[in-house]
Design a protein around this motif. Structure first.
Motif, PDB file in Angstrom:
ATOM      1  N   GLU A 126       0.809  -1.228   0.000  1.00  0.00           N
ATOM      2  CA  GLU A 126       0.000   0.000   0.000  1.00  0.00           C
ATOM      3  C   GLU A 126       0.837   1.271   0.000  1.00  0.00           C
ATOM      4  N   PRO A 127       1.936   1.351   0.762  1.00  0.00           N
ATOM      5  CA  PRO A 127       2.739   2.577   0.714  1.00  0.00           C
ATOM      6  C   PRO A 127       3.356   2.841  -0.653  1.00  0.00           C
ATOM      7  N   ARG A 128       3.480   1.803  -1.478  1.00  0.00           N
ATOM      8  CA  ARG A 128       4.063   1.967  -2.810  1.00  0.00           C
ATOM      9  C   ARG A 128       3.023   2.322  -3.868  1.00  0.00           C
ATOM     10  N   LEU A 129       1.738   2.222  -3.539  1.00  0.00           N
ATOM     11  CA  LEU A 129       0.685   2.539  -4.501  1.00  0.00           C
ATOM     12  C   LEU A 129       0.544   4.042  -4.670  1.00  0.00           C
ATOM     13  N   ALA A 130       0.396   4.478  -5.909  1.00  0.00           N
ATOM     14  CA  ALA A 130       0.156   5.894  -6.179  1.00  0.00           C
ATOM     15  C   ALA A 130      -1.247   6.279  -5.729  1.00  0.00           C
ATOM     16  N   ASP A 131      -1.436   7.525  -5.323  1.00  0.00           N
ATOM     17  CA  ASP A 131      -2.798   8.020  -5.141  1.00  0.00           C
ATOM     18  C   ASP A 131      -3.516   7.903  -6.478  1.00  0.00           C
ATOM     19  N   GLY A 132      -4.737   7.361  -6.441  1.00  0.00           N
ATOM     20  CA  GLY A 132      -5.468   7.155  -7.681  1.00  0.00           C
ATOM     21  C   GLY A 132      -5.133   5.860  -8.397  1.00  0.00           C
ATOM     22  N   ALA A 133      -4.329   4.995  -7.756  1.00  0.00           N
ATOM     23  CA  ALA A 133      -3.994   3.699  -8.351  1.00  0.00           C
ATOM     24  C   ALA A 133      -5.228   2.795  -8.372  1.00  0.00           C
ATOM     25  N   LYS A 134      -5.063   1.595  -8.919  1.00  0.00           N
ATOM     26  CA  LYS A 134      -6.165   0.637  -9.002  1.00  0.00           C
ATOM     27  C   LYS A 134      -5.694  -0.728  -8.523  1.00  0.00           C
ATOM     28  N   VAL A 135      -6.620  -1.466  -7.915  1.00  0.00           N
ATOM     29  CA  VAL A 135      -6.362  -2.837  -7.472  1.00  0.00           C
ATOM     30  C   VAL A 135      -7.437  -3.721  -8.078  1.00  0.00           C
ATOM     31  N   ALA A 171     -11.533  -1.592  -0.625  1.00  0.00           N
ATOM     32  CA  ALA A 171     -12.149  -0.399  -1.210  1.00  0.00           C
ATOM     33  C   ALA A 171     -12.424   0.642  -0.132  1.00  0.00           C
ATOM     34  N   ALA A 172     -12.870   0.190   1.028  1.00  0.00           N
ATOM     35  CA  ALA A 172     -13.128   1.123   2.134  1.00  0.00           C
ATOM     36  C   ALA A 172     -11.822   1.666   2.704  1.00  0.00           C
ATOM     37  N   ALA A 173     -10.826   0.798   2.865  1.00  0.00           N
ATOM     38  CA  ALA A 173      -9.571   1.215   3.483  1.00  0.00           C
ATOM     39  C   ALA A 173      -8.802   2.202   2.615  1.00  0.00           C
ATOM     40  N   LEU A 174      -8.924   2.086   1.293  1.00  0.00           N
ATOM     41  CA  LEU A 174      -8.111   2.887   0.375  1.00  0.00           C
ATOM     42  C   LEU A 174      -8.889   4.046  -0.258  1.00  0.00           C
ATOM     43  N   ALA A 175     -10.125   4.220   0.142  1.00  0.00           N
ATOM     44  CA  ALA A 175     -10.968   5.245  -0.492  1.00  0.00           C
ATOM     45  C   ALA A 175     -10.404   6.642  -0.326  1.00  0.00           C
ATOM     46  N   ASP A 176      -9.807   6.933   0.832  1.00  0.00           N
ATOM     47  CA  ASP A 176      -9.322   8.294   1.064  1.00  0.00           C
ATOM     48  C   ASP A 176      -8.144   8.638   0.159  1.00  0.00           C
ATOM     49  N   ARG A 177      -7.507   7.627  -0.430  1.00  0.00           N
ATOM     50  CA  ARG A 177      -6.426   7.866  -1.391  1.00  0.00           C
ATOM     51  C   ARG A 177      -6.922   7.729  -2.829  1.00  0.00           C
ATOM     52  N   ARG A 178      -8.224   7.572  -2.982  1.00  0.00           N
ATOM     53  CA  ARG A 178      -8.863   7.435  -4.287  1.00  0.00           C
ATOM     54  C   ARG A 178      -8.264   6.271  -5.083  1.00  0.00           C
ATOM     55  N   ALA A 180      -9.097   2.789  -6.416  1.00  0.00           N
ATOM     56  CA  ALA A 180     -10.279   1.990  -6.727  1.00  0.00           C
ATOM     57  C   ALA A 180      -9.919   0.507  -6.688  1.00  0.00           C
ATOM     58  N   VAL A 181     -10.794  -0.272  -6.067  1.00  0.00           N
ATOM     59  CA  VAL A 181     -10.570  -1.714  -5.903  1.00  0.00           C
ATOM     60  C   VAL A 181     -11.781  -2.453  -6.469  1.00  0.00           C
ATOM     61  N   VAL A 182     -11.530  -3.519  -7.223  1.00  0.00           N
ATOM     62  CA  VAL A 182     -12.636  -4.218  -7.873  1.00  0.00           C
ATOM     63  C   VAL A 182     -12.369  -5.717  -7.883  1.00  0.00           C
ATOM     64  N   SER A 183     -13.449  -6.513  -7.808  1.00  0.00           N
ATOM     65  CA  SER A 183     -13.391  -7.950  -8.045  1.00  0.00           C
ATOM     66  C   SER A 183     -13.769  -8.195  -9.495  1.00  0.00           C
ATOM     67  N   SER A 221     -15.714   1.519  -7.398  1.00  0.00           N
ATOM     68  CA  SER A 221     -14.822   0.857  -6.458  1.00  0.00           C
ATOM     69  C   SER A 221     -15.637  -0.007  -5.501  1.00  0.00           C
ATOM     70  N   GLY A 222     -15.148  -1.215  -5.240  1.00  0.00           N
ATOM     71  CA  GLY A 222     -15.880  -2.139  -4.392  1.00  0.00           C
ATOM     72  C   GLY A 222     -16.891  -2.973  -5.146  1.00  0.00           C
ATOM     73  N   SER A 223     -16.852  -2.942  -6.490  1.00  0.00           N
ATOM     74  CA  SER A 223     -17.815  -3.674  -7.308  1.00  0.00           C
ATOM     75  C   SER A 223     -17.318  -5.078  -7.649  1.00  0.00           C
TER      76      SER A 223
END
Length: 234
Positions: A126-135, A171-178, A180-183, A221-223
């Motif tokens: 997580e510390p290496r992810l850019a703000d606005g990154a995607k998972v 998705a909830a944990a990373l929302a403040d850094r925008r 987006a996380v998806v299944s 995000s979270g979909s």
């Protein structure tokens, strides 16, 4: 974005390997993981064809220490650059399971590979992810509780249902850094896991999945989506 830094797990074959091919063709910088990199011959051929743009790390997602080691090694190939996309693709399916004869070891393997590993890797990097990154978490429609009507592939289904919860929590944990996380469900694909009778070629599935990832925003995000961007029931 002209070039993304992408980390993808389970990249030695099937959908994971096709992700690597298509990401490299787009000009991205890819860090690919495999349990046994020396045996990942197709992946290693791609390293030779794309010097400096593809790096292969060892990773057994069942080993909690391995995710932390990947996080420590990322600066060796990225320097100060962040990651823009994490694709949790590594997965495990035990075939031939029958009710009354499902061993505890299968359940443990599936949970550790299909749910625990993706969660711990996302947490570690997580510390290496850019703000606005995607998972992107590679799940399956077999992890849909609402759509389950028969007993089949139980440990895989349980593991993927747990991975869907991982998606919601991340998705909830990373929302403040925008971030987006998806299944993502890739469809029934012609791989070692899907079998030769599957209707989708890996190239078609991954092309669709990348279109979904490219279009992903915080509203989705979270979909739980399939390879064509259609929403699946939890």
């Amino acid at each position: 974005m002209s070039r993304r830094n992408v980390l993808i797990t389970g990249a030695n074959r099937g959908i994971g390997l096709e992700y690597v091919r298509q990401l490299l063709a787009r000009g991205d910088h890819v860090i690919a993981t495999a349990r046994h990199p020396a045996q990942a011959h197709d992946l290693n051929r791609l390293v030779a064809e794309h010097p400096g743009r593809l790096h292969v790390f060892p990773l057994d997602v069942m080993d909690p220490k391995a995710e932390a080691e990947v996080a420590r090694e990322l600066p060796l190939v990225l320097g100060d650059e962040p990651l823009h996309l994490l694709i949790n693709n590594a997965g495990l399916l035990h075939s031939g399971e029958r009710f009354g004869h499902v061993p505890a070891a299968n359940l443990e393997d599936s949970f550790r590979t299909n749910a625990m590993g993706p969660f711990l890797l996302a947490q570690a990097i997580e510390p290496r992810l850019a703000d606005g990154a995607k998972v992107a978490n590679m799940t399956s429609q077999l992890g849909s509780i609402a759509n389950t009507t028969r007993f089949g592939t139980p440990t895989y289904a349980i593991g993927k249902a747990a991975l869907n919860m991982v998606t919601r929590l991340l998705a909830a944990a990373l929302a403040d850094r925008r971030i987006a996380v998806v299944s993502l469900h890739p469809g029934w694909v012609q791989t070692d896991m899907g079998g030769a009778q599957a209707p989708l070629a890996p190239q078609q599935s991954v092309a669709g999945l990348l279109r979904v990832i490219d279009g992903l925003d915080m509203a989705r995000s979270g979909s739980f989506l399939d390879w064509q961007g259609e929403t699946l029931p939890w």
